[in-house]
Structures are given as structure tokens and as C-alpha cells.
Design an enzyme around this catalytic site. Structure first.
Site, PDB file in Angstrom:
ATOM      1  N   GLU A 106       1.146 -10.286   1.250  1.00  0.00           N
ATOM      2  CA  GLU A 106      -0.047 -10.891   1.755  1.00  0.00           C
ATOM      3  C   GLU A 106      -0.748 -11.453   0.773  1.00  0.00           C
ATOM      4  O   GLU A 106      -1.295 -12.499   0.867  1.00  0.00           O
ATOM      5  CB  GLU A 106      -0.688  -9.898   2.593  1.00  0.00           C
ATOM      6  CG  GLU A 106       0.133  -9.629   3.949  1.00  0.00           C
ATOM      7  CD  GLU A 106      -0.426  -8.613   4.920  1.00  0.00           C
ATOM      8  OE1 GLU A 106      -1.036  -8.971   5.864  1.00  0.00           O
ATOM      9  OE2 GLU A 106      -0.620  -7.356   4.363  1.00  0.00           O
TER      10      GLU A 106
ATOM     11  N   GLU B 223       6.004  -2.969   7.062  1.00  0.00           N
ATOM     12  CA  GLU B 223       5.495  -2.158   7.761  1.00  0.00           C
ATOM     13  C   GLU B 223       5.736  -2.153   9.385  1.00  0.00           C
ATOM     14  O   GLU B 223       5.399  -1.031   9.920  1.00  0.00           O
ATOM     15  CB  GLU B 223       3.828  -2.423   7.499  1.00  0.00           C
ATOM     16  CG  GLU B 223       3.133  -3.931   7.632  1.00  0.00           C
ATOM     17  CD  GLU B 223       3.274  -4.626   6.571  1.00  0.00           C
ATOM     18  OE1 GLU B 223       2.321  -4.981   5.855  1.00  0.00           O
ATOM     19  OE2 GLU B 223       4.376  -5.094   5.974  1.00  0.00           O
TER      20      GLU B 223
ATOM     21  N   ALA C 251       0.880  -1.262  -0.045  1.00  0.00           N
ATOM     22  CA  ALA C 251       0.008   0.121  -0.131  1.00  0.00           C
ATOM     23  C   ALA C 251       0.758   1.208  -0.078  1.00  0.00           C
ATOM     24  O   ALA C 251       1.889   1.208   0.535  1.00  0.00           O
ATOM     25  CB  ALA C 251      -0.968   0.022   1.249  1.00  0.00           C
TER      26      ALA C 251
ATOM     27  N   GLY D 141       1.523  -5.550   1.746  1.00  0.00           N
ATOM     28  CA  GLY D 141       0.124  -6.126   1.413  1.00  0.00           C
ATOM     29  C   GLY D 141       0.550  -7.145   0.006  1.00  0.00           C
ATOM     30  O   GLY D 141      -0.304  -7.734  -0.329  1.00  0.00           O
TER      31      GLY D 141
END
Length: 164
Positions: free
Chosen positions: A80, A100, A37, A77
Site C-alpha cells: 500500500e 491479509e 504490519a 501495508g
């Protein structure tokens, strides 16, 4: 971005509904899987839209094999998303991680659950708590990716999808 998440959801639902589709391959554009992100969006007011966690769950629950073709980086992400895939093929120069934590955040799309199931608790804790990026060769040793290639990652992912 919301557009990418929506495209992933639409594409997965369309592929699952189409009996002629036997497998799905997820890749990035221009030699990059996903750097995750844009953190500038974290400070903006909440926008309505789809969240990453349900998309990763949709990938994972697909009855058709889903293969990630990882080039460049799969971070945050992006990793992920790859963790939700049933198989992962990475270019030998790819790097993966959950950075993160270096911003004081924990992975929010169930990466903290999927990563330990895939590579074991000690290695996952190291990645989750340090934000360390690992090269594809280490990812293969850990079991994070199923295959590394020096050639075209997309073609290799398609071959793997056809095989499974």
C-alpha cells in the site's frame, strides 16, 4: 511500526518543504521493502499514533515525484505504501501482494482503491481476494511496477527519480 510511520511522515514533510529536494525515493532496509504490519499488534489495545492510510495519502499527494525501490517483498501495508508512490521500481526477485485476506482482513490503507486504478479491476480482485503474491515480472506486465532491474534497485530508483 509507529516509528516507521512517523519517520515516513517526517521525511516526506521535510522533503516537500525543502526546495533543493527534487524527488523522493522510499526503500526498505537490508534488501526488503516491507512485509507490512506485524499482526501481533492487531490484538493489542489501540495505541495513539499515526495510521498508515494518511501516510499513503501524503505520499500520493506529494508535489515531488516519489519512487518506491522494492526489494524482497512489498506485502500488505508495504504494498500500500508502494501504491501511494508515483513510480515503482522492483528487483527482479521481488514479490508483491496483499496477504491479509488470508487472515480474514481487507487491506486497510486504501489498497483496495489504488490497486484497481493501477492494474484494472480483474487483476486487482484476484490479488485482493486470494492474497496471492506475484513476482516482479508479473507485476511489470500488470502495470503494478514501472521497471524491474537485476542490479541495485536503489540506484535504479534514483535514476528514475532524476529522469522524471
Amino acid at each position: 511500526s509507529l516509528a516507521v510511520l512517523q519517520a515516513l511522515e517526517d521525511g516526506l514533510k521535510k522533503a516537500d518543504a525543502d526546495p533543493s529536494v527534487k524527488a523522493v525515493m522510499i526503500c526498505g532496509e537490508n534488501g526488503k521493502f516491507s512485509a507490512g504490519a506485524d499482526i501481533r499488534g492487531f490484538s493489542s489495545p489501540k495505541r495513539r499514533g499515526i495510521a498508515l492510510g494518511p501516510i499513503v495519502s501524503l505520499i500520493e499527494s506529494s508535489e515531488k515525484p516519489v519512487v518506491a525501490a522494492i526489494e524482497g517483498v512489498a506485502l500488505g501495508g508495504g504494498l500500500e505504501v508502494a501504491l501511494g508512490c508515483h513510480y515503482r521500481v522492483a528487483h527482479v526477485k521481488a514479490r508483491m501482494g496483499l496477504p491479509e485476506v488470508t487472515l480474514g482482513l481487507l487491506p486497510g490503507a486504501e489498497g483496495t482503491q489504488r490497486l484497481p486504478r493501477l492494474i484494472g479491476v480483474p487483476a486487482a480482485l484476484e490479488m485482493i481476494t486470494t492474497g496471492k503474491h506475484i513476482p516482479a515480472t508479473e507485476a511489470l506486465k500488470l502495470g503494478l511496477v514501472d521497471e524491474i532491474v537485476e542490479e541495485n534497485t536503489i540506484e535504479a530508483a534514483i535514476r528514475l527519480a532524476n529522469k522524471v
